[in-house]
Design an enzyme around this catalytic site. Structure first.
Site, PDB file in Angstrom:
ATOM      1  N   HIS A   1      -0.867  -8.414   8.621  1.00  0.00           N
ATOM      2  CA  HIS A   1      -0.935  -7.001   8.221  1.00  0.00           C
ATOM      3  C   HIS A   1      -0.614  -6.043   9.372  1.00  0.00           C
ATOM      4  O   HIS A   1       0.193  -5.131   9.237  1.00  0.00           O
ATOM      5  CB  HIS A   1      -2.336  -6.662   7.696  1.00  0.00           C
TER       6      HIS A   1
ATOM      7  N   LYS B   1       0.854  -1.196   0.000  1.00  0.00           N
ATOM      8  CA  LYS B   1       0.000   0.000   0.000  1.00  0.00           C
ATOM      9  C   LYS B   1       0.890   1.245   0.000  1.00  0.00           C
ATOM     10  O   LYS B   1       1.899   1.291   0.712  1.00  0.00           O
ATOM     11  CB  LYS B   1      -0.939  -0.009   1.208  1.00  0.00           C
TER      12      LYS B   1
HETATM   13  C1  BG6 Z   1      -7.104  -9.965   3.839  1.00  0.00           C
HETATM   14  C2  BG6 Z   1      -8.011 -10.601   4.853  1.00  0.00           C
HETATM   15  O1  BG6 Z   1      -5.788 -10.382   4.041  1.00  0.00           O
HETATM   16  O2  BG6 Z   1      -7.183  -8.550   3.971  1.00  0.00           O
HETATM   17  C3  BG6 Z   1      -9.432 -10.127   4.672  1.00  0.00           C
HETATM   18  O3  BG6 Z   1      -7.946 -12.018   4.720  1.00  0.00           O
HETATM   19  C4  BG6 Z   1      -9.487  -8.618   4.690  1.00  0.00           C
HETATM   20  O4  BG6 Z   1     -10.274 -10.668   5.687  1.00  0.00           O
HETATM   21  C5  BG6 Z   1      -8.478  -8.029   3.735  1.00  0.00           C
HETATM   22  O5  BG6 Z   1     -10.795  -8.231   4.323  1.00  0.00           O
HETATM   23  C6  BG6 Z   1      -8.398  -6.515   3.878  1.00  0.00           C
HETATM   24  O6  BG6 Z   1      -7.631  -5.976   2.848  1.00  0.00           O
HETATM   25  P1  BG6 Z   1      -7.840  -4.477   2.353  1.00  0.00           P
HETATM   26  O7  BG6 Z   1      -6.716  -4.243   1.403  1.00  0.00           O
HETATM   27  O8  BG6 Z   1      -9.179  -4.419   1.711  1.00  0.00           O
HETATM   28  O9  BG6 Z   1      -7.756  -3.623   3.560  1.00  0.00           O
END
Ligand code: BG6
Length: 491
Positions: free
Chosen positions: A242, A184
């Site tokens: 994350h 990101k």
């Molecule tokens: C994924 C998860 O890794 O990341 C999901 O497994 C989540 O549950 C997603 O919704 C969120 O990603 P972003 O980029 O939409 O914030």
């Protein structure tokens, strides 16, 4: 303003799970964008591979529909799509038998000298089988890399096993463990902010920072993934990867360079310095939540249990944690983390709250002096805000006011904000591992997460209900308010 594009070498991207959800929603649109922006060199191919018996033509139709569905308005360009579809091929292969592998080899042999990337957009249960088949069918060239998606294990033991299985066939420098949060734009901006400015780094420590908050809130629910999600929960799904990666980039020491090993060494040190949370303190340091029926994204939504087949589950769809890092830089500075589904909005941000001024020279009429905050917004509206106290303009004596220096990247630069996958897919071709997780990082993250999971079990810590469309259970508010602080909900 246009961004600078450096073309990559010609490549063959083989996407296992090529007709699956990730390929459809993310990988094909991301690759299309890289082509449109002129990043490909010819000849470059994208090869879908999975068990479905599709022909090249059928796969191209699938990809065309994926682009129509997932590109934004105005991004679908007939000539570009035609060119893109012409570089798509499809081979039906079976991870557990030899079916299809000779055909894949024949196709790949047409471009032996190109960079070759295998993307495993499949269930982790078959990572090992696919790696072994790639090896047995002699598909690995000097220029080969493999990309694996999360989840990398569901605990330390299974992560070790998975890493061993892939490690038998591929060297660590060929393995790209993807965490799309690292791709990101604002996550990388965090490094620019910290390490390309003289302003913040001297203040970036326990002497000047009161606490840090990391919020990754989603308004969506299960999105058809109940089968996976109910076995994972928010801690495994979002925190182990994350959020800990965001925490590492916020807290790490200054690496000696942007070299992938230098950056990952520093992140690893943070993971290893996280203070343990286990059965002895898990109830004070964590809150587990599960959404109940409510309203989200403009309409009524079901509760988590109503979305499950059996209707019974103690899986958390929300988690809040007070984490601490045991080192000199961060001693006594809590990192409050929270993430959840079906919350009041979609927002990911890191908020750094500085300490209060030690003494005020202003009288009461001036108003309250609020501690400075730096808000790094990952999504939506990527940008950085710095709050400052200023004098309220105009006559009327010295009245103070909290204002934001607000830099929204979209309006400041007027460029398309690329999806995280675009950068990461190209980094694989460039063989740049800086934004990918090294084996020891993944394992260190599990080492911290495992005792929390075990602690929950031992303490019998249940999920607390929260109404869909709110900011989570009241216990999460209490978690931070006990320390005299509040969540940053000004969003
Ligand atoms: C994924 C998860 O890794 O990341 C999901 O497994 C989540 O549950 C997603 O919704 C969120 O990603 P972003 O980029 O939409 O914030």
């Amino acid at each position: 303003m246009s961004s600078q594009i450096i073309p990559v070498e010609p490549f063959d991207y083989v996407v296992f799970g090529g007709s699956g959800d990730l390929a459809e929603r993310k990988l094909l649109p991301a690759l299309y964008h890289r082509q449109v922006e002129g990043q490909f060199s010819e000849p470059t191919r994208i090869i879908g591979a999975s068990r479905s018996a599709l022909s090249n033509e059928e796969y191209r139709k699938f990809a065309d529909a994926a682009l129509k569905e997932h590109l934004k308005k105005g991004e679908y360009d007939d000539a570009e799509v035609k060119k893109f579809l012409a570089r798509l091929f499809y081979v039906p292969v079976d991870a557990r038998s030899d079916a299809g592998w000779d055909q894949l080899k024949k196709l790949l042999d047409e471009g032996k000298e190109r960079v070759r990337a295998f993307y495993l957009a499949v269930a982790p249960g078959i990572f090992g089988d696919i790696s072994q088949k790639i090896h047995d069918h002699k598909l690995i060239t000097k220029q080969t890399r493999i990309v694996v998606e999360k989840p990398i294990g569901r605990d330390l033991a299974s992560a070790l096993q998975l890493n061993d299985t892939i490690g038998k066939v591929f060297k660590e420098e060929q393995i790209f463990r993807i965490d799309h949060y690292l791709g990101k734009e604002t996550v990388q901006n965090l490094m620019a902010l910290r390490f390309a400015n003289a302003l913040y780094e001297p203040l970036w420590n326990a002497n000047h920072i009161d606490h840090v908050q990391i919020t990754v809130a989603e308004s969506v629910g299960l999105e058809g993934r109940a089968g996976y999600y109910d076995t994972a929960g928010a801690l495994r799904d979002m925190v182990q990867n994350h959020i800990l990666q965001l925490l590492c980039l916020t807290a790490m020491e200054i690496p000696s360079s942007m070299d992938s090993e230098a950056v990952r060494d520093e992140k690893l040190k943070v993971l290893r310095a996280l203070k343990p949370i286990d059965a002895s303190n898990v109830e004070q340091a964590t809150v587990r939540g599960q959404y109940r029926a409510g309203a989200s994204a403009g309409g009524p939504v079901k509760g988590y249990l109503d979305e499950l087949e059996g209707g019974v589950s103690n899986t958390e769809t929300f988690v809040a944690i007070k984490a601490e890092i045991g080192n000199w830089r961060w001693a006594g500075v809590p990192f409050y983390i929270r993430t959840g589904k079906r919350l009041a909005g979609r927002v990911s941000e890191i908020v750094i709250t500085f300490k209060h001024i030690p003494h005020t020279i202003f009288d009461q009429a001036a108003g309250r002096i609020v501690a400075n905050q730096l808000i790094i917004r990952l999504q939506p509206d990527e940008g950085v805000k710095q709050s400052l106290m200023i004098k309220d303009p105009g006559p009327g004596g010295m009245r103070l006011r909290n204002v934001s220096l607000d830099m929204s990247f979209a309006s400041a630069f007027n460029v398309r904000n690329p999806d995280a996958y675009e950068r990461l897919l190209m980094d694989v071709i460039r063989s740049n591992q800086t934004l990918f997780m090294r084996r020891d990082e993944v394992e260190a993250a599990w080492k911290w997460v495992d005792p929390i999971l075990k602690g929950w079990e031992e303490a019998g810590q249940q999920v607390q209900g929260y109404t869909a469309g709110t900011w989570g259970p009241s216990q999460a508010i209490a978690l931070i308010e006990r320390d005299g602080r509040t969540w940053h909900d000004d969003i």
